[in-house]
Design an enzyme around this catalytic site. Structure first.
Site, PDB file in Angstrom:
ATOM      1  N   CYS A 201      28.618 -76.173   1.208  1.00  0.00           N
ATOM      2  CA  CYS A 201      28.273 -77.487   1.805  1.00  0.00           C
ATOM      3  C   CYS A 201      27.509 -77.586   2.748  1.00  0.00           C
ATOM      4  CB  CYS A 201      29.924 -78.157   1.902  1.00  0.00           C
ATOM      5  SG  CYS A 201      30.232 -79.638   2.853  1.00  0.00           S
ATOM      6  N   LEU A 202      27.780 -77.124   4.587  1.00  0.00           N
ATOM      7  CA  LEU A 202      26.972 -77.629   5.410  1.00  0.00           C
ATOM      8  C   LEU A 202      25.705 -75.830   5.276  1.00  0.00           C
ATOM      9  CD1 LEU A 202      25.735 -78.752   8.100  1.00  0.00           C
ATOM     10  CD2 LEU A 202      27.582 -76.654   9.378  1.00  0.00           C
TER      11      LEU A 202
ATOM     12  N   GLY B 120      29.161 -86.082   4.785  1.00  0.00           N
ATOM     13  CA  GLY B 120      28.478 -87.057   5.291  1.00  0.00           C
ATOM     14  C   GLY B 120      26.905 -87.240   4.706  1.00  0.00           C
ATOM     15  N   PHE B 121      26.186 -86.054   4.932  1.00  0.00           N
ATOM     16  CA  PHE B 121      24.902 -85.696   5.147  1.00  0.00           C
ATOM     17  C   PHE B 121      24.637 -84.898   3.592  1.00  0.00           C
ATOM     18  CE2 PHE B 121      25.544 -86.412   9.120  1.00  0.00           C
ATOM     19  CZ  PHE B 121      24.765 -86.684   9.915  1.00  0.00           C
TER      20      PHE B 121
ATOM     21  N   HIS C  93      32.712 -78.750  -2.868  1.00  0.00           N
ATOM     22  CA  HIS C  93      33.824 -77.753  -2.684  1.00  0.00           C
ATOM     23  C   HIS C  93      34.216 -76.609  -4.216  1.00  0.00           C
ATOM     24  CE1 HIS C  93      33.770 -78.100   2.001  1.00  0.00           C
ATOM     25  NE2 HIS C  93      33.430 -79.262   1.607  1.00  0.00           N
TER      26      HIS C  93
ATOM     27  N   GLU D 241      35.941 -74.503  -3.522  1.00  0.00           N
ATOM     28  CA  GLU D 241      36.608 -73.641  -4.015  1.00  0.00           C
ATOM     29  C   GLU D 241      38.106 -74.094  -3.728  1.00  0.00           C
ATOM     30  OE1 GLU D 241      35.968 -75.731   0.204  1.00  0.00           O
ATOM     31  OE2 GLU D 241      34.866 -74.349  -1.646  1.00  0.00           O
TER      32      GLU D 241
ATOM     33  N   GLY E 256      31.289 -76.459   7.085  1.00  0.00           N
ATOM     34  CA  GLY E 256      31.087 -77.114   9.122  1.00  0.00           C
ATOM     35  C   GLY E 256      30.684 -78.433   9.082  1.00  0.00           C
TER      36      GLY E 256
END
Length: 372
Positions: free
Chosen positions: A264-265, A308-309, A347, A349, A237
């Site tokens: 990710c998020l 970005g984090f 990622h 996937e 996200g």
């Protein structure tokens, strides 16, 4: 039609709109993928971002019905060197300009994308503004500076599903009976928190034998428990993970009760809940050629990334680092030493690729089976 891209530091680039008149703003970043522009456009993690493609010729294979990663375009704007307006591919249903116009998303070409990318690498990602209406750079700089910075921004609320759906090779919306859900098969029952989930994550989880129910980001821990799943998955996200205080709280109430995976998020949320700290990268990781080392196996995967984090788990003895980025040594994956929790920053996937990391979904399924 003439267009200007202006950055908050006063730098500006002249180009041309290939989607007509308009204005838009957001954080300017770059993606190093040679292909996959349709997946990028529809990835919810790009919400509020003006995406620059470093590959110079974009749109040559058009847009098809199969490669979308969500139900709509999420980028705030698309910046390329040259747009192919007459694609050639047997699956193509429309051109890139037609697709962007369909969702009222601005696209500009003729920009010196190499110079723009170098500027971002040196000075970092920054707010930017695109316009065909206002062509005074000074006025556009002020518009860019009035945009909210990415730090502290909760964008999940803008991309999450509004109601639950089951995944059956596509979303099928469902009505819950007093908060309960009737699982239809004997497969492992998986609840996926939608923070901006990509469809290919759901496709690959489905291939591992999960029956999948996707729920909105605002679901409480008590609602998740009422669904009685075998496991929980936290999706990718957009935005700053530290800004998601309510989500962090609810996830903290679940970690002792269910096997949990994250991408990710989702990886960042788990890292924060388990005691880590997040920080913003200078210009982020966006592309399909990032080398990641899997520490136990001592092999290197080429990965797709979009964040970005990052999270720092230094000094947390209950977490074990499993993957590291070979470019900047940032954290790319961890597991919990006691609880059935695993997550990766990149990622696995990846669509259109690379596919080096798809084993992650098998390992997650095996972890869930061990404790179910």
């Amino acid at each position: 039609m003439r267009a200007l891209l202006v950055l908050e530091d006063g730098t500006y680039f002249e180009g041309f709109s290939f989607t007509g008149e308009g204005e838009t703003g957001g954080e300017v970043i770059f993606n190093t993928g040679m292909t996959g522009y349709q997946e990028i456009l529809t990835d919810p993690s790009y919400k509020y971002q003006l995406v620059t493609m470093t590959y110079p010729h974009i749109g040559n294979y058009g847009i098809n019905d199969e490669d979308i990663e969500s139900d709509r375009i999420h980028v705030a704007g698309f910046i390329i060197k040259e747009c192919c307006k007459e694609p050639s591919n047997y699956r193509s249903k429309m051109s890139l300009p037609e697709y962007l116009k369909k969702y009222n998303v601005m696209g500009i070409e003729g920009i010196d994308t190499r110079a723009l990318t170098k500027h971002i690498r040196i000075h970092g990602a920054m707010r930017g503004y695109i316009s065909t209406k206002e062509l005074d750079p000074k006025k556009l700089v002020e518009k860019a500076r009035q945009l909210k910075p990415m730090q502290g921004l909760n964008l999940v609320d803008h991309v999450t599903t509004k109601r639950p759906y089951k995944w059956e090779n596509g979303p099928v919306y469902v009505e819950l009976d007093d908060g309960k859900y009737k699982w239809e098969t004997d497969k492992l029952k998986l609840v996926v928190y939608d923070f901006g989930v990509k469809y290919n994550i759901l496709r690959l989880l489905e291939k591992q034998g999960f029956e999948i129910l996707v729920v909105p980001s605002f679901y409480k821990a008590s609602q998740i428990k009422d669904l009685s799943p075998n496991a929980i998955f936290l999706s990718n996200g957009p935005g700053d993970p530290a800004a998601l205080e309510d989500i962090l709280h609810e996830v903290s109430l679940l970690i002792e009760n269910f096997p949990i995976g994250g991408i990710c998020l989702g990886h960042q949320i788990l890292g924060l809940v388990l005691g880590g700290k997040s920080y913003k990268l200078k210009f982020g990781h966006h592309g399909v050629n990032h080398p990641v080392k899997k520490l136990d196996a001592k092999h290197v995967e080429i990965t797709s990334q979009n964040h970005g984090f990052c999270v720092d788990i230094t000094g947390l003895d209950h977490l074990k680092q499993t993957h590291i980025n070979l470019n900047d040594k940032t954290l790319e994956g961890f597991v919990h030493r006691r609880l059935p929790i695993m997550a990766v920053q990149y990622h696995p996937e990846a669509a259109p690729g690379p596919h080096d990391s798809r084993y992650f979904f098998k390992e997650f399924a095996e972890m869930v089976k061990r404790v179910s």
